[in-house]
Structures are given as C-alpha cells and as structure tokens.
Design a protein around this motif. Structure first.
Motif, PDB file in Angstrom:
ATOM      1  N   THR A  26       0.915  -1.273   0.105  1.00  0.00           N
ATOM      2  CA  THR A  26       0.131   0.050  -0.119  1.00  0.00           C
ATOM      3  C   THR A  26       1.030   1.346   0.006  1.00  0.00           C
ATOM      4  OG1 THR A  26      -1.813  -1.343   1.106  1.00  0.00           O
ATOM      5  CG2 THR A  26      -1.860   1.157   1.378  1.00  0.00           C
ATOM      6  N   SER A  27       0.652   1.960  -1.012  1.00  0.00           N
ATOM      7  CA  SER A  27       1.640   3.478  -1.255  1.00  0.00           C
ATOM      8  C   SER A  27       0.422   4.265  -0.544  1.00  0.00           C
ATOM      9  CB  SER A  27       1.640   3.700  -2.663  1.00  0.00           C
ATOM     10  OG  SER A  27       0.589   3.852  -3.508  1.00  0.00           O
ATOM     11  N   PRO A  28       1.371   5.365  -0.028  1.00  0.00           N
ATOM     12  CA  PRO A  28       0.559   6.704   0.763  1.00  0.00           C
ATOM     13  C   PRO A  28       0.008   7.240  -0.425  1.00  0.00           C
ATOM     14  CG  PRO A  28       3.137   6.828   0.536  1.00  0.00           C
ATOM     15  CD  PRO A  28       2.792   5.622   0.042  1.00  0.00           C
ATOM     16  N   HIS A  29      -1.084   8.022   0.105  1.00  0.00           N
ATOM     17  CA  HIS A  29      -2.148   8.762  -0.650  1.00  0.00           C
ATOM     18  C   HIS A  29      -1.117   9.845  -1.490  1.00  0.00           C
ATOM     19  CE1 HIS A  29      -5.112  11.297  -1.774  1.00  0.00           C
ATOM     20  NE2 HIS A  29      -6.126  10.364  -1.993  1.00  0.00           N
ATOM     21  N   PRO A  30      -1.596  10.503  -2.457  1.00  0.00           N
ATOM     22  CA  PRO A  30      -0.741  11.396  -3.199  1.00  0.00           C
ATOM     23  C   PRO A  30      -0.781  12.685  -2.375  1.00  0.00           C
ATOM     24  CG  PRO A  30      -2.246  10.595  -4.950  1.00  0.00           C
ATOM     25  CD  PRO A  30      -2.448   9.679  -3.467  1.00  0.00           C
ATOM     26  N   ARG A  31      -1.962  13.049  -1.406  1.00  0.00           N
ATOM     27  CA  ARG A  31      -2.052  14.018  -0.451  1.00  0.00           C
ATOM     28  C   ARG A  31      -1.018  13.965   0.526  1.00  0.00           C
ATOM     29  NH1 ARG A  31      -7.495  16.510   2.251  1.00  0.00           N
ATOM     30  NH2 ARG A  31      -6.427  18.427   3.102  1.00  0.00           N
ATOM     31  N   ARG A  33       2.085  12.238   0.335  1.00  0.00           N
ATOM     32  CA  ARG A  33       3.195  12.460  -0.241  1.00  0.00           C
ATOM     33  C   ARG A  33       3.626  13.895  -0.170  1.00  0.00           C
ATOM     34  NH1 ARG A  33       1.697   8.202  -3.994  1.00  0.00           N
ATOM     35  NH2 ARG A  33       1.638  10.147  -5.430  1.00  0.00           N
TER      36      ARG A  33
END
Length: 657
Positions: A26-31, A33
């Motif tokens: 699971t990658s962090p949400h663009p917001r 980042r």
C-alpha cells in the motif's frame, strides 16, 4: 445389431485460476506524499540557515534566496533577465520586510530572516504549483554583467589603491555624506531595523537628520553585511568603513547593470550581438563620464539605489514581462523600493505607474485578488518614508537649500536630440518606444517644473534640482538603444551585409567615440565641470586624486589613536582652517561610533574659528574635549577658557600629536 449408447463426457479436472501477482504494498496517498514533501522542505528552510549560521557561512544564504526566487519566475528570456527581475522583487520585499524586522525580537539575525524568506518562497511555490527552474546563460547576458563590473572597479580603484585607513579616508572625506550614510547603516545594525521605528535608540547612534531619512539602501546594506559577517554583533567602526564603501560600490554596479539591462530590453529585437555590445559600451562610458560618477565621489548610495530601481521600473513598464500577475508584483515591489530608497523620484514614478494602470486596466481587473494584494502593500508603503519625513523634519525646506547647480545643458540637449532622432526615425511606430517616449517626456516635464519652481522662489536652482537632472540622464541612457532605429533591422539583408568581424569593429568604434565624447581619456568631455581650475569630469578628478583630502584624513586618523572614546564626552577637533575642524570632528565621531551623541558638537554650527569653538560650548551641555590641530586653534580655545574660567570644569584642551 450394434446397440447405441449416449456418450457421456469424462469428468474434467477443475481448472485452477491463474496465478495473480501479489498486490503491491500500500502506497501513501498522493496528498500524504505532498504533505510529507512540504514538511521536509519547510524543515530544510529553517535547518539550513541554522547550520550556515553555526558554521559562520551565513553569506551563502542571500545568493540562495536570489537563485530560488529567480527559479520560481517564468518571465524573461535569459538567465540574467530572471536574476534581474528577482533582484527587483527582493529589493522591494526587503524594504517592506524591514518594518517586520524592526518590530520582531530578532532584528536582522540571519536565521529568522533567511528562514522566513525561504518559507515564503515555499509558499509561493505551493500557490503557483511551480518548482525552481533556471534558464541557461545566454551570450546577451554578458555585456550588462561586464558593464557593472567595469563601472564598480573603475570608480572603486582609488579605494583599492589607497591601502591603509588614512588613504581610504582621504577619498571618503570628499563627501561628508559618507559619514552619515555609514552611521545609518551601522545604526540599523545596532537598533535591529529602521531608525525611525525607534527614534530614542536611534538618537544615540545617528544624527537626528538621518532618523527620518529614506533608509532602503541602508537597511539592505546592513542586512547583507549581517549575513556576510555571520553575526549581529556590531563591528569595529573602522572596519565598518571598508564594508560600507564596498556596499556603496555594489549599489553603483547595480545602477550600471540596471541601465544597460533596461537599454537592451527596451531596444529588444533591434539588437544583434554587435549592437548589444555597442549599446552596453556606450551606456557604461556615459555613466563614468557623466555626473553619475559623482554618486561614488560624494557618497550618494541611497540615490544610486533609487535610480537603479527607477531604470528597472521604466524597462518593465515599457516592455512588460509575461504574466500580468508577475508584472503587477514587479511594479509594486519597485514602487516600494523607490519610496524607501529616494523619495525625490516618486512624482515621476507615480505618473508612469498610473499611466500603465490605465493602459492595462482590463487585464488587471481579471486578476482582482492579485491587484488587491499588491495595492494593499504598495499603496501605503511607497510614500511612507516621504510622509514621515515631511511630518518630522524640514525636508521640504531643504529642497530649496544647498549649493547652486550649474548643469551642462549642452550635454543633455545633445543626448535628447540623439534619442529623439531614433524615435522619429520609426521608433514611434512601435508600442515599446511610444511608452518610452512618454516616460522621457514625463522626466522632461518634471525637470522643467522644478526649474520653474526655483524661478518662482526667486533663487538659482539648488542641490535637489540636480537630482531631477540625474533622473533625466537615467532616462536618456536607458534610451540610447533608440539610435539603432536609424540602422536597418538585424534581420534584413542590408544589416547582414558586413561580416561579423566588421560589425563588431563598428561597435568598438562607436564605444571608443562615446568614450572620447564623455571625456574618459583626458577628462575634457561634454559633462566636464570646473573644479577650481581647468574643467574636467567627475571621474577624471576622482582618479587623479585632486579632490582627495589627505591632510584632513591624516588628522582624523591621528586623533582616532590619541583620543579614545570617553562615555559622555564629546570630542571636537579644533582647526584654524575653515571647515577642516568640522569635517574631521564629523568623521572622528563616525569612526568612534559616537555620531549620535556628538552631533551637537559639529552640526548647525559656524564653520570658521573663533566663532565655532564658542558655539560648540554653547551647543553641548556636557563634557567637551577639544583637540587642537594647530597653534591658531589652540590659541582660540585657550582664550575661550581664559575668558570663561567656569568652563574648565567640563571643557579641556589637548594638542594633537
């Protein structure tokens, strides 16, 4: 008979589903980042100044702020364009931010100043969704830069060759303004902001007349000097003299750079490489050969900065940058910068900006928030120092005092006619040159109006009339590119006919001719002035040393060694030579850091003996130490003490060794 039977399909093995790749982590949400990146950049914006200050390397922070500001701009065609525009923005921003520095508890400390600047740049990057991006240097960037270096080195050479303190003072004492500007720069460092924000503290370190004087140059120089020294601790006053002279020369280099950049920007596509070098060379030699060299000789750093900002303003008003928001911010910053640097130019600035606002009203109304934001800052701040000075000092009365001005009208007439020839040859068909013609006409009307005002007063034109002529000269130098309108456009066959070498040879010949007209080889140019003998230019008189004051400088240095500071005591050099005692006392107090407390001992008093010594005793209520430099001065002070024995309790006399 063969029996029939129904074919039953054999049972099939269940088909296993194909292997699916394991889901990625699971990658962090663009917001998220984005928030992380902003937090890291915000931390860097403060950790970097802390680290630089701890390593005594705070001097790297101003160039970093300038580079990042230029990287966030999207106006300009070359790297120099963006650096010049970024400098204009920052000079206006520093003038405005000086009010913040004067009120917060840290003064000019490099860490909060740089941290705040980098944080603001981060906010600009977020608001505009831009990342710093720089252009590559272009060949057209070189002429303005070399012109600035040539101007600074040429007029700084007497200081460079002087060597010791007495040698530098011999040139610095030509203009007594150097003492007042040095005191103001150091006073701002001590007070931690503009002097007028704390008049009581300022009165202890600077004369009263400088407390309400426009301090845009002084605050900028004090701030940069704090970064250069990596400390807010006051430096040795003698060492501060060298720093101040360096910043004054930097202001003159900026003036030359602004003039050449503005001239090439307005000329635009009329310039090929050879013509660019010709315009830069002509503008530079006219700077050195005209009265603009007097800015260094007599010490006018505030006017120097103000005139440089006016040149940049004329350039961006005549040929606006891309993006109405960027253009509006530039105009607002330059207006604030001029207002805090030199108020004499504000009438012309107001007319030019008002004309631009009317011309661009439709585009401006499409950016109401930017327009309102710039107006809220620029409209009250631009005239702030002028209004404060008029309310607290006699600035308006001072306009009608000073030495009589005897300008070289023939030189102005020749330059005006040459620029007009280019405009009439086709320049007025182009919008950029029509705008320039309007600016030049406004400057001419301003000069004529001030001249008429002096006529109505029944007096000859005085000191500040010369300042209006400086503004007119700047406008004429910015317009020297109009002469290229007399030639075929660079793209035509007629313009390309000579070879590259021939075109540069012609450009060099034009510059050499301009140098001869300006009088650089022998000082007998069109701007030559009488200096008690044969007429010569300011630069030639400066280089020859005929204006230097070695005797007064020697007396001041000897008194500095013999008469250390005594708290509460005013030290006055007494001389039998008119004005010598005043000048030496003035610079002695400046170098000792006592200019504010000692001001009653030399300002607004007679310049001749014996009246001056008696006037000093009457003006200074506390202890006085007279240092006599010759027999006549010693005799005058001894007679004063003999006639008034009661003075011996607070007045003493020493002889300069």
């Amino acid at each position: 008979m063969q029996s029939s039977s129904t074919d039953v399909p054999a049972a099939q093995r269940p088909v296993a589903p194909p292997d699916r790749p394991a889901p990625p982590p699971t990658s962090p949400h663009p917001r998220a980042r984005r928030v992380t990146a902003v937090a890291l950049w915000l931390a860097a914006a403060w950790l970097l100044p802390v680290l630089a200050y701890a390593l005594d390397a705070a001097a790297v922070l101003p160039p970093l702020v300038l580079a990042l500001t230029a990287g966030l701009l999207r106006a300009g065609r070359t790297l120099l364009d963006r650096l010049v525009l970024a400098t204009a923005l920052l000079l206006g921003a520093v003038s405005a931010a000086g009010l913040l520095f004067s009120s917060w508890p840290w003064g000019l400390h490099p860490v909060p100043v740089a941290g705040t600047a980098l944080t603001v740049l981060l906010g600009v990057a977020l608001a505009t969704r831009r990342r710093p991006r720089w252009l590559r240097p272009a060949p057209a960037d070189l002429p303005p830069v070399l012109a600035a270096l040539a101007g600074a080195v040429a007029l700084g050479w007497p200081y460079l060759r002087a060597g010791d303190l007495a040698g530098r003072l011999a040139y610095a004492m030509i203009g007594e303004d150097n003492s007042r500007h040095l005191v103001t720069v150091e006073g701002i460092r001590l007070v931690g902001g503009y002097l007028f924000t704390d008049p009581q503290a300022a009165a202890r370190v600077a004369p009263e007349g400088m407390v309400w004087y426009p301090q845009g140059f002084h605050l900028t120089a004090a701030l940069l000097d704090t970064f250069l020294r990596s400390t807010t601790t006051a430096g040795d006053p003698v060492d501060a003299l060298g720093h101040y002279l360096g910043w004054a020369l930097c202001a003159y280099a900026l003036l030359v750079l602004a003039l050449v950049w503005a001239a090439t920007r307005i000329a635009g596509r009329q310039l090929d490489p050879a013509r660019t070098w010709a315009v830069a060379g002509v503008a530079t030699v006219l700077c050195l050969g005209s009265e603009l060299a007097r800015f260094v000789v007599y010490g006018y750093p505030g006017e120097t900065l103000g005139l440089a900002l006016c040149a940049l303003l004329v350039a961006v008003l005549c040929r606006p940058v891309a993006g109405i928001g960027t253009q509006l911010c530039l105009v607002g910053a330059l207006c604030v910068g001029v207002g805090f640097a030199y108020l004499m130019f504000l009438p012309v600035v107001a007319v030019l900006v008002a004309a631009w606002l009317v011309r661009q009203r439709r585009a401006l109304l499409r950016r109401p928030l930017v327009l309102a934001g710039v107006a809220l800052v620029a409209v009250p701040l631009t005239p702030l120092t002028s209004i404060a000075g008029l309310l607290h000092t006699k600035q308006l009365d001072n306009v009608a005092v000073g030495a009589t001005v005897e300008p070289r009208y023939d030189a102005f007439l020749a330059l005006t006619a040459l620029v007009a020839a280019g405009l009439l040859a086709g320049g007025l068909r182009l919008p950029v040159w029509r705008r320039y013609a309007g600016a030049l006409g406004t400057g001419l009307v301003f000069v004529l109006g001030v001249r008429i005002w002096f006529h109505l007063l029944g007096t000859a034109p005085r000191y500040y009339y010369g300042k209006t002529l400086h503004l007119l000269l700047m406008l004429l130098l910015v317009g020297v590119g109009a002469l290229t309108l007399l030639l075929p456009p660079p793209g035509t066959r007629a313009a390309r006919r000579p070879g590259v070498v021939a075109r540069f040879a012609v450009a060099a010949a034009v510059v050499i001719a301009a140098a001869g007209v300006a009088g650089l080889p022998r000082g007998t140019g069109v701007f030559a002035q009488p200096f008690g003998g044969p007429s010569t230019t300011w630069a030639a008189a400066w280089w020859s040393g005929r204006l230097a004051r070695p005797h007064a400088a020697d007396l001041t240095v000897r008194a500095l060694a013999q008469a250390p500071v005594e708290p509460g005591t005013v030290t006055v050099l007494a001389s039998g030579t008119r004005r010598e005692g005043y000048l030496c006392s003035l610079f002695l107090a400046t170098l000792q850091g006592t200019a504010g407390a000692s001001a009653p001992g030399y300002y607004a008093l007679p310049l001749a003996e014996p009246a001056r010594s008696a006037a000093v005793v009457a003006a200074v209520p506390g202890p006085i130490r007279f240092v006599a430099v010759d027999d006549d001065a010693e005799a005058v002070v001894r007679q004063l003490l003999a006639d008034h024995p009661d003075l011996r309790t607070r007045v003493r006399l020493d002889r300069l060794r």
